[in-house]
Design a protein around this motif. Structure first.
Motif, PDB file in Angstrom:
ATOM      1  N   THR A   1     -10.948  19.794  -4.737  1.00 41.11           N
ATOM      2  CA  THR A   1     -12.296  20.080  -4.262  1.00 41.11           C
ATOM      3  C   THR A   1     -12.218  20.289  -2.761  1.00 41.11           C
ATOM      4  OG1 THR A   1     -12.778  17.727  -4.063  1.00 41.11           O
ATOM      5  CG2 THR A   1     -13.471  18.812  -6.100  1.00 41.11           C
ATOM      6  N   THR A   2     -13.051  21.157  -2.263  1.00 42.62           N
ATOM      7  CA  THR A   2     -12.880  21.594  -0.888  1.00 42.62           C
ATOM      8  C   THR A   2     -14.207  21.613  -0.142  1.00 42.62           C
ATOM      9  OG1 THR A   2     -12.099  23.395   0.483  1.00 42.62           O
ATOM     10  CG2 THR A   2     -12.858  23.999  -1.698  1.00 42.62           C
ATOM     11  N   PHE A   3     -14.706  20.434   0.133  1.00 48.18           N
ATOM     12  CA  PHE A   3     -15.979  20.359   0.826  1.00 48.18           C
ATOM     13  C   PHE A   3     -15.856  20.696   2.307  1.00 48.18           C
ATOM     14  CE2 PHE A   3     -16.953  18.429  -3.160  1.00 48.18           C
ATOM     15  CZ  PHE A   3     -18.209  18.932  -3.418  1.00 48.18           C
TER      16      PHE A   3
ATOM     17  N   GLN B   1       0.802  -1.220   0.000  1.00 52.71           N
ATOM     18  CA  GLN B   1       0.000   0.000   0.000  1.00 52.71           C
ATOM     19  C   GLN B   1       0.839   1.275   0.000  1.00 52.71           C
ATOM     20  OE1 GLN B   1      -3.286   0.197  -0.508  1.00 52.71           O
ATOM     21  NE2 GLN B   1      -3.103  -2.003  -0.811  1.00 52.71           N
ATOM     22  N   ARG B   2       2.108   1.181   0.292  1.00 52.33           N
ATOM     23  CA  ARG B   2       2.950   2.383   0.341  1.00 52.33           C
ATOM     24  C   ARG B   2       2.911   3.199  -0.942  1.00 52.33           C
ATOM     25  NH1 ARG B   2       8.215   0.530   3.810  1.00 52.33           N
ATOM     26  NH2 ARG B   2       7.121   0.487   5.807  1.00 52.33           N
ATOM     27  N   PRO B   3       3.039   2.586  -2.119  1.00 49.68           N
ATOM     28  CA  PRO B   3       2.966   3.393  -3.345  1.00 49.68           C
ATOM     29  C   PRO B   3       1.614   4.100  -3.501  1.00 49.68           C
ATOM     30  CG  PRO B   3       3.826   1.199  -3.836  1.00 49.68           C
ATOM     31  CD  PRO B   3       3.361   1.177  -2.421  1.00 49.68           C
ATOM     32  N   VAL B   4       0.539   3.447  -3.079  1.00 48.70           N
ATOM     33  CA  VAL B   4      -0.789   4.054  -3.175  1.00 48.70           C
ATOM     34  C   VAL B   4      -0.875   5.252  -2.240  1.00 48.70           C
ATOM     35  CG1 VAL B   4      -3.264   3.675  -2.839  1.00 48.70           C
ATOM     36  CG2 VAL B   4      -1.856   1.877  -3.863  1.00 48.70           C
ATOM     37  N   VAL B   5      -0.414   5.079  -1.013  1.00 47.62           N
ATOM     38  CA  VAL B   5      -0.447   6.180  -0.037  1.00 47.62           C
ATOM     39  C   VAL B   5       0.408   7.342  -0.532  1.00 47.62           C
ATOM     40  CG1 VAL B   5       0.186   6.840   2.322  1.00 47.62           C
ATOM     41  CG2 VAL B   5      -0.989   4.673   1.903  1.00 47.62           C
ATOM     42  N   LEU B   6       1.568   7.039  -1.073  1.00 48.44           N
ATOM     43  CA  LEU B   6       2.444   8.093  -1.603  1.00 48.44           C
ATOM     44  C   LEU B   6       1.785   8.809  -2.785  1.00 48.44           C
ATOM     45  CD1 LEU B   6       5.166   9.541  -1.469  1.00 48.44           C
ATOM     46  CD2 LEU B   6       6.080   7.762  -2.983  1.00 48.44           C
ATOM     47  N   ALA B   7       1.141   8.049  -3.666  1.00 48.23           N
ATOM     48  CA  ALA B   7       0.459   8.653  -4.819  1.00 48.23           C
ATOM     49  C   ALA B   7      -0.657   9.585  -4.358  1.00 48.23           C
ATOM     50  CB  ALA B   7      -0.104   7.563  -5.735  1.00 48.23           C
ATOM     51  N   VAL B   8      -1.452   9.156  -3.387  1.00 49.06           N
ATOM     52  CA  VAL B   8      -2.533  10.000  -2.864  1.00 49.06           C
ATOM     53  C   VAL B   8      -1.948  11.257  -2.211  1.00 49.06           C
ATOM     54  CG1 VAL B   8      -4.394  10.153  -1.166  1.00 49.06           C
ATOM     55  CG2 VAL B   8      -4.168   8.105  -2.586  1.00 49.06           C
ATOM     56  N   ALA B   9      -0.892  11.090  -1.437  1.00 51.27           N
ATOM     57  CA  ALA B   9      -0.289  12.241  -0.749  1.00 51.27           C
ATOM     58  C   ALA B   9       0.270  13.263  -1.739  1.00 51.27           C
ATOM     59  CB  ALA B   9       0.808  11.759   0.197  1.00 51.27           C
ATOM     60  N   LEU B  10       0.995  12.786  -2.742  1.00 55.36           N
ATOM     61  CA  LEU B  10       1.557  13.712  -3.735  1.00 55.36           C
ATOM     62  C   LEU B  10       0.452  14.386  -4.545  1.00 55.36           C
ATOM     63  CD1 LEU B  10       4.614  11.626  -4.993  1.00 55.36           C
ATOM     64  CD2 LEU B  10       4.641  13.657  -3.522  1.00 55.36           C
ATOM     65  N   GLY B  11      -0.547  13.612  -4.942  1.00 57.02           N
ATOM     66  CA  GLY B  11      -1.674  14.192  -5.666  1.00 57.02           C
ATOM     67  C   GLY B  11      -2.437  15.189  -4.816  1.00 57.02           C
ATOM     68  N   GLY B  12      -2.641  14.841  -3.550  1.00 56.58           N
ATOM     69  CA  GLY B  12      -3.345  15.742  -2.640  1.00 56.58           C
ATOM     70  C   GLY B  12      -2.616  17.056  -2.457  1.00 56.58           C
ATOM     71  N   ALA B  13      -1.302  17.002  -2.368  1.00 56.76           N
ATOM     72  CA  ALA B  13      -0.517  18.236  -2.242  1.00 56.76           C
ATOM     73  C   ALA B  13      -0.679  19.101  -3.487  1.00 56.76           C
ATOM     74  CB  ALA B  13       0.955  17.897  -2.006  1.00 56.76           C
ATOM     75  N   ALA B  14      -0.661  18.470  -4.653  1.00 55.21           N
ATOM     76  CA  ALA B  14      -0.838  19.230  -5.901  1.00 55.21           C
ATOM     77  C   ALA B  14      -2.240  19.828  -5.984  1.00 55.21           C
ATOM     78  CB  ALA B  14      -0.577  18.322  -7.107  1.00 55.21           C
TER      79      ALA B  14
ATOM     80  N   ALA C   1      -4.416  20.479  -3.493  1.00 62.81           N
ATOM     81  CA  ALA C   1      -4.605  21.517  -2.480  1.00 62.81           C
ATOM     82  C   ALA C   1      -3.874  22.799  -2.862  1.00 62.81           C
ATOM     83  CB  ALA C   1      -4.135  21.009  -1.115  1.00 62.81           C
ATOM     84  N   SER C   2      -2.710  22.651  -3.488  1.00 62.61           N
ATOM     85  CA  SER C   2      -1.977  23.839  -3.955  1.00 62.61           C
ATOM     86  C   SER C   2      -2.754  24.560  -5.048  1.00 62.61           C
ATOM     87  CB  SER C   2      -0.592  23.437  -4.474  1.00 62.61           C
ATOM     88  OG  SER C   2       0.175  22.896  -3.427  1.00 62.61           O
ATOM     89  N   ALA C   3      -3.357  23.806  -5.950  1.00 59.86           N
ATOM     90  CA  ALA C   3      -4.165  24.426  -7.010  1.00 59.86           C
ATOM     91  C   ALA C   3      -5.383  25.132  -6.416  1.00 59.86           C
ATOM     92  CB  ALA C   3      -4.609  23.366  -8.017  1.00 59.86           C
ATOM     93  N   ARG C   4      -6.006  24.503  -5.435  1.00 59.73           N
ATOM     94  CA  ARG C   4      -7.148  25.142  -4.778  1.00 59.73           C
ATOM     95  C   ARG C   4      -6.715  26.422  -4.081  1.00 59.73           C
ATOM     96  NH1 ARG C   4      -8.868  21.703  -0.448  1.00 59.73           N
ATOM     97  NH2 ARG C   4      -7.280  22.780   0.680  1.00 59.73           N
ATOM     98  N   TYR C   5      -5.582  26.399  -3.392  1.00 59.79           N
ATOM     99  CA  TYR C   5      -5.080  27.592  -2.723  1.00 59.79           C
ATOM    100  C   TYR C   5      -4.794  28.681  -3.749  1.00 59.79           C
ATOM    101  CZ  TYR C   5      -2.179  30.661   0.105  1.00 59.79           C
ATOM    102  OH  TYR C   5      -1.658  31.754   0.742  1.00 59.79           O
TER     103      TYR C   5
ATOM    104  N   GLY D   1     -14.078  20.780 -10.097  1.00 62.13           N
ATOM    105  CA  GLY D   1     -13.466  19.527  -9.667  1.00 62.13           C
ATOM    106  C   GLY D   1     -14.364  18.335  -9.920  1.00 62.13           C
ATOM    107  N   CYS D   2     -15.654  18.490  -9.664  1.00 63.99           N
ATOM    108  CA  CYS D   2     -16.599  17.397  -9.924  1.00 63.99           C
ATOM    109  C   CYS D   2     -16.730  17.113 -11.418  1.00 63.99           C
ATOM    110  CB  CYS D   2     -17.954  17.717  -9.298  1.00 63.99           C
ATOM    111  SG  CYS D   2     -17.929  17.558  -7.493  1.00 63.99           S
TER     112      CYS D   2
END
Length: 159
Positions: A107-109, A30-43, A45-49, A73-74
């Protein structure tokens, strides 16, 4: 079932329990999946900011930026899901990276909920309720319309 406390089911060792070696192996997979989600989430969230910096919302104003970010986003989620489900064979990390990470971060619910609370606490209950409903309708319509349009474009382009 003998000597079981009243109201409790016996534990089946084959269901839900794993040996420490199995848990460790599952964690490594699961480490690659968690890393992929984390890196994508950072990108995402940065776009939302970045969107909030480009289109700031005053504290007492209707939160158009959050509404538009969530609807866009939807819509992208609708297109993305059709593409990776019906058109492309995607790598196993594409969905966690882009779908969960980037678009989940974009997306920022949570901000949506805070915006509603801010409007209600500021004496704008009607506006808060309108925003609540409008965002829900806009988000659902955006994902549905984008998915339907994407499917039509795909069908049109196929010989």
């Amino acid at each position: 079932m003998q000597n079981e406390p009243a109201g409790e089911e016996p534990v089946d060792p084959g269901i839900g329990l794993r040996a420490p070696a199995q848990r460790s192996e599952a964690g490594l997979r699961q480490r690659p999946v968690v890393l992929a989600v984390a890196l994508g989430g950072a990108a995402g969230a940065s776009a939302r900011y970045g969107a909030s910096l480009l289109w700031p919302t005053a504290p007492d104003a209707f939160p158009w930026t959050t509404l538009v970010v969530n609807a866009v986003g939807c819509a992208v989620i609708g297109v993305f899901m059709v593409l990776i489900s019906d058109v492309w064979v995607a790598h196993r990390l594409v969905r966690p990276f882009f779908g969960t990470g980037v678009l989940g971060g974009f997306t920022t619910f949570s901000t949506y909920a805070i915006d509603i609370q801010r409007l209600v606490d500021g004496g704008e209950a009607r506006t808060g309720l309108a925003y609540l409903a409008l965002t829900l309708v806009a988000a659902l319509f955006a994902v549905w319309a984008a998915a339907a349009l994407t499917r039509r474009v795909i069908q049109w382009r196929q010989p």
